[in-house]
Design a protein around this motif. Sequence first.
Motif, mmCIF file in Angstrom:
data_model
loop_
_atom_site.group_PDB
_atom_site.id
_atom_site.type_symbol
_atom_site.label_atom_id
_atom_site.label_comp_id
_atom_site.label_asym_id
_atom_site.label_seq_id
_atom_site.Cartn_x
_atom_site.Cartn_y
_atom_site.Cartn_z
ATOM 1 N N LEU A 49 1.025 -1.290 0.243
ATOM 2 C CA LEU A 49 0.194 -0.071 -0.185
ATOM 3 C C LEU A 49 0.813 1.295 0.137
ATOM 4 O O LEU A 49 1.675 1.077 0.648
ATOM 5 C CB LEU A 49 -0.896 0.095 1.259
ATOM 6 C CG LEU A 49 -2.493 0.239 1.213
ATOM 7 C CD1 LEU A 49 -3.090 -0.638 0.343
ATOM 8 C CD2 LEU A 49 -3.000 0.143 2.497
ATOM 9 N N GLN A 53 -2.764 5.699 -0.256
ATOM 10 C CA GLN A 53 -3.721 4.619 -0.200
ATOM 11 C C GLN A 53 -3.936 4.425 1.272
ATOM 12 O O GLN A 53 -5.274 4.082 1.691
ATOM 13 C CB GLN A 53 -3.312 3.430 -0.916
ATOM 14 C CG GLN A 53 -3.245 3.585 -2.265
ATOM 15 C CD GLN A 53 -2.389 2.485 -3.059
ATOM 16 O OE1 GLN A 53 -1.843 1.520 -2.466
ATOM 17 N NE2 GLN A 53 -2.456 2.531 -4.453
ATOM 18 N N VAL A 85 -6.527 7.051 -6.591
ATOM 19 C CA VAL A 85 -6.390 6.453 -5.358
ATOM 20 C C VAL A 85 -7.472 5.514 -5.220
ATOM 21 O O VAL A 85 -7.264 4.200 -4.826
ATOM 22 C CB VAL A 85 -6.128 7.269 -4.368
ATOM 23 C CG1 VAL A 85 -5.983 6.658 -2.954
ATOM 24 C CG2 VAL A 85 -4.794 7.946 -4.471
ATOM 25 N N LEU A 89 -7.864 1.203 -4.999
ATOM 26 C CA LEU A 89 -8.244 0.484 -3.794
ATOM 27 C C LEU A 89 -9.377 -0.084 -4.148
ATOM 28 O O LEU A 89 -9.810 -1.285 -3.686
ATOM 29 C CB LEU A 89 -8.734 1.597 -2.708
ATOM 30 C CG LEU A 89 -7.541 2.402 -2.168
ATOM 31 C CD1 LEU A 89 -7.843 3.363 -1.118
ATOM 32 C CD2 LEU A 89 -6.562 1.270 -1.314
#
Lengths: 153, 153
Positions: A49, A53, A85, A89
Amino acid sequence: MSGEDNLLRLVEADEPDENNYHLQDQVGFILRKAHQRHVSIFATHIDDLTPPQFAALAKLYDIGETSQNQLGTLIAMDAATVKGVIDRLKARGLVELSKHEVDKRRLLVNLTPEGREAIERLIPLARTITGETLAPLTAKEAATFLRLLAKLA
Amino acid sequence: MSGEDNLLRLVEADEPDENNYHLQDQVGFILRKAHQRHVSIFATHIDDLTPPQFAALAKLYDIGETSQNQLGTLIAMDAATVKGVIDRLKARGLVELSKHEVDKRRLLVNLTPEGREAIERLIPLARTITGETLAPLTAKEAATFLRLLAKLA
DNA sequence: CTGATATCATTTGCATACGAATGAATTTGA
DNA sequence: TCAAATTCATTCGTATGCAAATGATATCAG
């Protein structure tokens, strides 16, 4: 041109100042390097990550469902950046999107159960990262630094 | 499960800690925001050059001709990043490239007269930018901040 | 002297970061 | 109420920033 003029020109000339300019003393340059170092430390502890994020997940964990735009404001990202972003995700199943019932412009973002598990797992590591980033300072210096840094941010 | 177990679980549980995690208190997040603010201030004063581009010119002005790789080390950019920065400065005629006579791997970078004029013109603005970035702090605070920031970078 | 290593530069791929333009939906204000 | 202004999200273009792979050259060690 008189001698006084020459003296004046020497004193007021640009050259001495220019020769004295050193990049490594400029706050912007050091700020950039300190940030780079932090990101590097982050990556050694959390390799799946990025800091942005993580910020998005941590903020959603803190406040719950919100609009993409509002989330961007809270984690200091402009609309174009936050979209990327959140897209990534979402592709990894850590957040889910839904439409706002009333205001049809808004895109709601929320953690999935997987996202919640991830952020709960990562928060202790984030504390370690913060500690390691501040490690060159004493506890007192760190407190002072954070206070002054916050005034600048 | 006994009552004591429940108490123990409450005290040692993850939830309280997790609820206490606030992004805006983390050094990495504030560092990122402070850096963003600086870049924004930079752009209001110097709109035809980015901070990394300015850094490259300022360093070349300070030390003179050097290899692309060495320049990258001095301004804290990896090889891939510095190449892009130098490419763009070259396209604008602010730097010129040449081959190292002895070590054929090296690419030498130097300011052109136009690059020299540009950096001499911009350095006073850079001082203004530094001042504006540090404006939220008193002179004493700024000195303390720079000292601690340098320890972190 | 030569094979192993190291260095310099380039390229590719991915991830921020932001300005500017666009379109859809909402809010405002005269 | 309805045209103007604002807000939300998206898209495009440009610029860092870094990891990893590659190729060319240089250095080192045996």
